[in-house]
Design an enzyme around this catalytic site. Sequence first.
Site, mmCIF file in Angstrom:
data_model
loop_
_atom_site.group_PDB
_atom_site.id
_atom_site.type_symbol
_atom_site.label_atom_id
_atom_site.label_comp_id
_atom_site.label_asym_id
_atom_site.label_seq_id
_atom_site.Cartn_x
_atom_site.Cartn_y
_atom_site.Cartn_z
ATOM 1 N N ASN A 132 0.822 -1.316 -0.119
ATOM 2 C CA ASN A 132 0.050 0.064 -0.093
ATOM 3 C C ASN A 132 0.858 1.216 0.034
ATOM 4 O O ASN A 132 1.921 1.245 0.620
ATOM 5 C CB ASN A 132 -1.012 -0.200 1.129
ATOM 6 C CG ASN A 132 -0.344 -0.143 2.467
ATOM 7 O OD1 ASN A 132 0.546 -0.916 2.672
ATOM 8 N ND2 ASN A 132 -1.045 0.266 3.656
ATOM 9 N N GLU A 158 0.490 5.384 0.635
ATOM 10 C CA GLU A 158 -0.460 6.520 1.163
ATOM 11 C C GLU A 158 -0.027 7.593 0.686
ATOM 12 O O GLU A 158 1.068 7.918 0.183
ATOM 13 C CB GLU A 158 -0.481 6.185 2.611
ATOM 14 C CG GLU A 158 -1.239 4.777 3.059
ATOM 15 C CD GLU A 158 -1.315 4.586 4.872
ATOM 16 O OE1 GLU A 158 -0.864 5.676 5.220
ATOM 17 O OE2 GLU A 158 -2.085 3.902 4.873
ATOM 18 N N CYS A 207 -10.353 -4.969 0.144
ATOM 19 C CA CYS A 207 -11.468 -4.017 0.430
ATOM 20 C C CYS A 207 -12.348 -4.214 -0.773
ATOM 21 O O CYS A 207 -12.195 -4.748 -2.042
ATOM 22 C CB CYS A 207 -10.623 -2.640 0.615
ATOM 23 S SG CYS A 207 -10.092 -1.875 -0.998
ATOM 24 N N CYS A 239 -10.763 -2.906 -4.114
ATOM 25 C CA CYS A 239 -9.784 -3.870 -4.654
ATOM 26 C C CYS A 239 -10.443 -5.012 -5.343
ATOM 27 O O CYS A 239 -10.175 -5.462 -6.553
ATOM 28 C CB CYS A 239 -8.952 -4.324 -3.765
ATOM 29 S SG CYS A 239 -7.526 -3.077 -3.275
ATOM 30 N N CYS A 259 -4.036 0.824 -2.547
ATOM 31 C CA CYS A 259 -4.122 -0.374 -1.760
ATOM 32 C C CYS A 259 -2.953 -1.530 -2.479
ATOM 33 O O CYS A 259 -2.851 -1.205 -3.645
ATOM 34 C CB CYS A 259 -5.366 -1.225 -1.856
ATOM 35 S SG CYS A 259 -6.655 -0.303 -0.976
ATOM 36 N N GLU A 312 -3.181 -4.591 -3.087
ATOM 37 C CA GLU A 312 -3.556 -5.396 -4.262
ATOM 38 C C GLU A 312 -3.455 -4.695 -5.616
ATOM 39 O O GLU A 312 -3.132 -5.287 -6.658
ATOM 40 C CB GLU A 312 -4.945 -5.716 -3.954
ATOM 41 C CG GLU A 312 -5.050 -6.633 -2.730
ATOM 42 C CD GLU A 312 -5.453 -5.813 -1.544
ATOM 43 O OE1 GLU A 312 -4.802 -4.692 -1.375
ATOM 44 O OE2 GLU A 312 -6.255 -6.367 -0.621
HETATM 45 N N1 THU Z 1 -5.374 -1.436 2.344
HETATM 46 C C1 THU Z 1 -4.753 -2.285 1.495
HETATM 47 O O1 THU Z 1 -3.717 -2.069 0.880
HETATM 48 N N2 THU Z 1 -5.842 -3.300 0.827
HETATM 49 C C2 THU Z 1 -6.647 -3.511 1.398
HETATM 50 O O2 THU Z 1 -7.459 -4.348 0.887
HETATM 51 C C3 THU Z 1 -7.405 -2.649 2.554
HETATM 52 C C4 THU Z 1 -6.660 -1.595 2.972
HETATM 53 C C5 THU Z 1 -4.462 -0.404 2.917
HETATM 54 C C6 THU Z 1 -5.079 1.295 2.407
HETATM 55 C C7 THU Z 1 -4.413 2.023 3.657
HETATM 56 O O3 THU Z 1 -3.018 2.162 3.308
HETATM 57 C C8 THU Z 1 -4.376 0.974 4.786
HETATM 58 O O4 THU Z 1 -4.447 -0.297 4.385
HETATM 59 C C9 THU Z 1 -5.691 1.416 5.815
HETATM 60 O O5 THU Z 1 -6.659 1.176 5.212
#
Ligand code: THU
Length: 138
Positions: free
Chosen positions: A47, A49, A91, A94, A58, A60
């Site tokens: 991920n 940010e 999520c 994704c 994310c 994925e």
């Molecule tokens: N996140 C992912 O990388 N994948 C997911 O399927 C759910 C959330 C990350 C996004 C963010 O950087 C952190 O997790 C908290 O939501």
Amino acid sequence: MSPTAEQRAALLAAATDARKRAYAPYSHFPVGAAVLTRSGVIYSGCNVESASYPLVCCAERVAIYKAVSDGHLEIVCVVVITDTSPPAAPCGGCRQVIHEFGADAHVVCFNPAGDARETSMATLLPLGFGGASLPATR
Ligand code: THU
């Protein structure tokens, strides 16, 4: 498509390694992912940010976009690793992106303790919206 034991181990290793490179200074929730393409290539992602919070990508999606940008449009397996118990599943956003390139993909969710949850895109996103849902434009 369920990965072979060898592919599964390689996917887990790639996702675990990618998670170490997560850029998550705001959520402090590092995530690693790895995808297996139809041609047998593995792409990983973490991920990423942003101080402008909604711009996060994310793990994925990073892995899938790397595969697609290299010309691999079919994803057969997705692995995601989070430090949660039970291991977190992808999520909703994704799931939609996985559906675009791997509507039948096998999905494995891990945590560092070694717990695994096996599922499929058909379970995670039933009746998914995809290209076939759109009217033909030409
Ligand atoms: N996140 C992912 O990388 N994948 C997911 O399927 C759910 C959330 C990350 C996004 C963010 O950087 C952190 O997790 C908290 O939501």
